[in-house]
Design a protein around this motif. Structure first.
Motif, mmCIF file in Angstrom:
data_model
loop_
_atom_site.group_PDB
_atom_site.id
_atom_site.type_symbol
_atom_site.label_atom_id
_atom_site.label_comp_id
_atom_site.label_asym_id
_atom_site.label_seq_id
_atom_site.Cartn_x
_atom_site.Cartn_y
_atom_site.Cartn_z
ATOM 1 N N VAL A 88 35.067 16.867 37.992
ATOM 2 C CA VAL A 88 34.571 16.668 39.348
ATOM 3 C C VAL A 88 34.788 15.217 39.770
ATOM 4 C CG1 VAL A 88 32.558 16.817 40.853
ATOM 5 C CG2 VAL A 88 32.848 18.476 39.016
ATOM 6 N N ARG A 89 35.529 15.038 40.858
ATOM 7 C CA ARG A 89 35.793 13.694 41.365
ATOM 8 C C ARG A 89 35.460 13.641 42.856
ATOM 9 N NH1 ARG A 89 39.646 14.675 37.514
ATOM 10 N NH2 ARG A 89 39.675 13.148 35.856
ATOM 11 N N PRO A 90 34.170 13.619 43.178
ATOM 12 C CA PRO A 90 33.788 13.679 44.593
ATOM 13 C C PRO A 90 34.190 12.441 45.385
ATOM 14 C CG PRO A 90 31.873 13.277 43.227
ATOM 15 C CD PRO A 90 33.019 13.568 42.300
ATOM 16 N N TYR A 91 34.461 11.340 44.706
ATOM 17 C CA TYR A 91 34.819 10.106 45.405
ATOM 18 C C TYR A 91 36.195 10.175 46.046
ATOM 19 C CZ TYR A 91 36.773 9.491 40.728
ATOM 20 O OH TYR A 91 37.422 9.691 39.545
ATOM 21 N N LEU A 92 36.979 11.193 45.752
ATOM 22 C CA LEU A 92 38.294 11.350 46.377
ATOM 23 C C LEU A 92 38.327 12.438 47.450
ATOM 24 C CD1 LEU A 92 40.775 10.912 43.403
ATOM 25 C CD2 LEU A 92 40.465 9.422 45.369
ATOM 26 N N MET A 93 37.219 13.121 47.646
ATOM 27 C CA MET A 93 37.210 14.224 48.615
ATOM 28 C C MET A 93 37.594 13.772 50.012
ATOM 29 S SD MET A 93 34.096 16.758 47.881
ATOM 30 C CE MET A 93 33.408 16.841 46.262
ATOM 31 N N ASP A 94 36.975 12.704 50.495
ATOM 32 C CA ASP A 94 37.277 12.224 51.848
ATOM 33 C C ASP A 94 38.728 11.782 51.978
ATOM 34 O OD1 ASP A 94 34.695 12.718 52.664
ATOM 35 O OD2 ASP A 94 34.016 10.656 52.366
ATOM 36 N N VAL A 95 39.234 11.133 50.943
ATOM 37 C CA VAL A 95 40.603 10.629 50.960
ATOM 38 C C VAL A 95 41.593 11.795 51.062
ATOM 39 C CG1 VAL A 95 42.346 9.400 49.597
ATOM 40 C CG2 VAL A 95 39.998 8.539 49.685
ATOM 41 N N TYR A 97 40.955 14.890 51.931
ATOM 42 C CA TYR A 97 40.722 15.636 53.171
ATOM 43 C C TYR A 97 41.460 14.981 54.337
ATOM 44 C CZ TYR A 97 38.406 17.755 57.158
ATOM 45 O OH TYR A 97 38.156 18.398 58.340
ATOM 46 N N CYS A 98 41.336 13.658 54.462
ATOM 47 C CA CYS A 98 42.030 12.950 55.552
ATOM 48 C C CYS A 98 43.542 13.103 55.431
ATOM 49 C CB CYS A 98 41.627 11.478 55.570
ATOM 50 S SG CYS A 98 39.955 11.231 56.187
ATOM 51 N N TRP A 99 44.060 13.044 54.201
ATOM 52 C CA TRP A 99 45.487 13.247 53.988
ATOM 53 C C TRP A 99 45.896 14.643 54.470
ATOM 54 C CZ3 TRP A 99 49.889 10.839 53.145
ATOM 55 C CH2 TRP A 99 50.994 11.582 52.728
ATOM 56 N N SER A 100 45.104 15.647 54.120
ATOM 57 C CA SER A 100 45.439 17.017 54.504
ATOM 58 C C SER A 100 45.379 17.226 56.017
ATOM 59 C CB SER A 100 44.518 18.023 53.805
ATOM 60 O OG SER A 100 43.236 18.020 54.380
ATOM 61 N N VAL A 108 45.038 6.342 54.113
ATOM 62 C CA VAL A 108 44.166 6.873 53.058
ATOM 63 C C VAL A 108 43.934 5.864 51.940
ATOM 64 C CG1 VAL A 108 44.629 9.301 53.541
ATOM 65 C CG2 VAL A 108 45.976 8.141 51.816
ATOM 66 N N ILE A 109 44.902 5.014 51.644
ATOM 67 C CA ILE A 109 44.658 4.040 50.575
ATOM 68 C C ILE A 109 43.678 2.956 51.020
ATOM 69 C CG2 ILE A 109 46.819 4.451 49.358
ATOM 70 C CD1 ILE A 109 47.867 1.817 50.534
ATOM 71 N N GLN A 110 43.517 2.790 52.329
ATOM 72 C CA GLN A 110 42.525 1.843 52.832
ATOM 73 C C GLN A 110 41.097 2.385 52.718
ATOM 74 O OE1 GLN A 110 43.144 -1.314 53.745
ATOM 75 N NE2 GLN A 110 45.222 -0.852 53.043
ATOM 76 N N MET A 111 40.969 3.679 52.463
ATOM 77 C CA MET A 111 39.652 4.309 52.386
ATOM 78 C C MET A 111 38.975 4.117 51.030
ATOM 79 S SD MET A 111 40.549 7.930 54.239
ATOM 80 C CE MET A 111 38.885 8.550 54.043
ATOM 81 N N THR A 112 39.724 3.661 50.027
ATOM 82 C CA THR A 112 39.184 3.580 48.677
ATOM 83 C C THR A 112 39.825 2.431 47.920
ATOM 84 O OG1 THR A 112 38.819 4.837 46.633
ATOM 85 C CG2 THR A 112 40.893 5.234 47.789
ATOM 86 N N ASP A 113 39.194 2.041 46.824
ATOM 87 C CA ASP A 113 39.784 1.008 45.969
ATOM 88 C C ASP A 113 40.442 1.621 44.728
ATOM 89 O OD1 ASP A 113 37.477 1.811 44.729
ATOM 90 O OD2 ASP A 113 36.705 -0.195 44.348
ATOM 91 N N ARG A 121 48.247 11.423 41.933
ATOM 92 C CA ARG A 121 48.041 12.346 40.822
ATOM 93 C C ARG A 121 46.973 13.395 41.166
ATOM 94 N NH1 ARG A 121 48.919 8.566 37.573
ATOM 95 N NH2 ARG A 121 46.808 7.771 37.441
ATOM 96 N N SER A 122 45.889 12.955 41.797
ATOM 97 C CA SER A 122 44.815 13.888 42.178
ATOM 98 C C SER A 122 45.291 14.889 43.218
ATOM 99 C CB SER A 122 43.614 13.115 42.712
ATOM 100 O OG SER A 122 43.026 12.361 41.683
ATOM 101 N N ALA A 123 46.070 14.433 44.187
ATOM 102 C CA ALA A 123 46.589 15.339 45.219
ATOM 103 C C ALA A 123 47.527 16.369 44.597
ATOM 104 C CB ALA A 123 47.306 14.551 46.309
#
Length: 168
Positions: A88-95, A97-100, A108-113, A121-123
């Motif tokens: 479970v990696r909930p910290y990437l859900m928003d990223v 989702y926005c990509w999709s 999307v890379i500006q949304m997270t560090d 890899r996650s996508a």
């Protein structure tokens, strides 16, 4: 020593078979049922949990607890913290989702560090999982669900995240 390992393997196999029977993946004779066919097609996620969600609705927490209770009753121990951390990696859900929804990679890379490679890899792993879910839905005759998984996969498959090579 080898006999001890063999016995341990046999015990685990028997316990896993009991879990499969209790969840309806196999019948009393050990024949694979519809839920079992679907579970066999999933190896990117928790096949027990995903199959329960596919057949019995979308209450994730209840199905998760039920799967773990059945596994415990059948003497299969699951380290919950390790499981959650690995799947479970909930910290990437928003990223993701926005990509999709059409955001650019720069957005999307500006949304997270998180490193760009980890996002890619996650996508890609999510896309692989969606394809397995689509195959499982097809195997059990769920045409509407299959098309939803296909559409979700298609919304991911664009741009740099799915380029064959970053060295073009």
């Amino acid at each position: 020593m080898a006999l001890a390992w063999l016995q341990k393997f046999r015990d685990e196999l028997k316990n896993r078979s009991r879990v499969s029977k209790k969840l309806g993946h196999i019948d009393a004779n050990g024949l694979v049922q519809l839920k079992g066919r679907a579970a066999c097609l999933i190896d990117t996620g928790d096949e027990l949990l995903v199959t329960e969600l596919m057949f019995n609705g979308q209450n994730l927490l209840n199905h998760y607890n039920n799967c773990k209770i059945i596994q415990h009753e059948c003497k299969l121990e699951v380290n919950v913290d390790e499981y959650v951390e690995s799947t479970v990696r909930p910290y990437l859900m928003d990223v993701i989702y926005c990509w999709s929804k059409g955001a650019t990679f720069a957005e999307v890379i500006q949304m997270t560090d998180i490193f760009e490679g980890s996002i890619i890899r996650s996508a890609r792993r999510l896309d692989e999982f969606l394809n397995q879910l689509r195959a499982a839905a097809n195997a059990v005759g769920e045409v509407n669900l299959e098309s939803k998984f296909a559409a979700a996969s298609e919304s991911l498959r664009r741009g740099i995240m799915f380029a064959n090579s970053l060295y073009l």
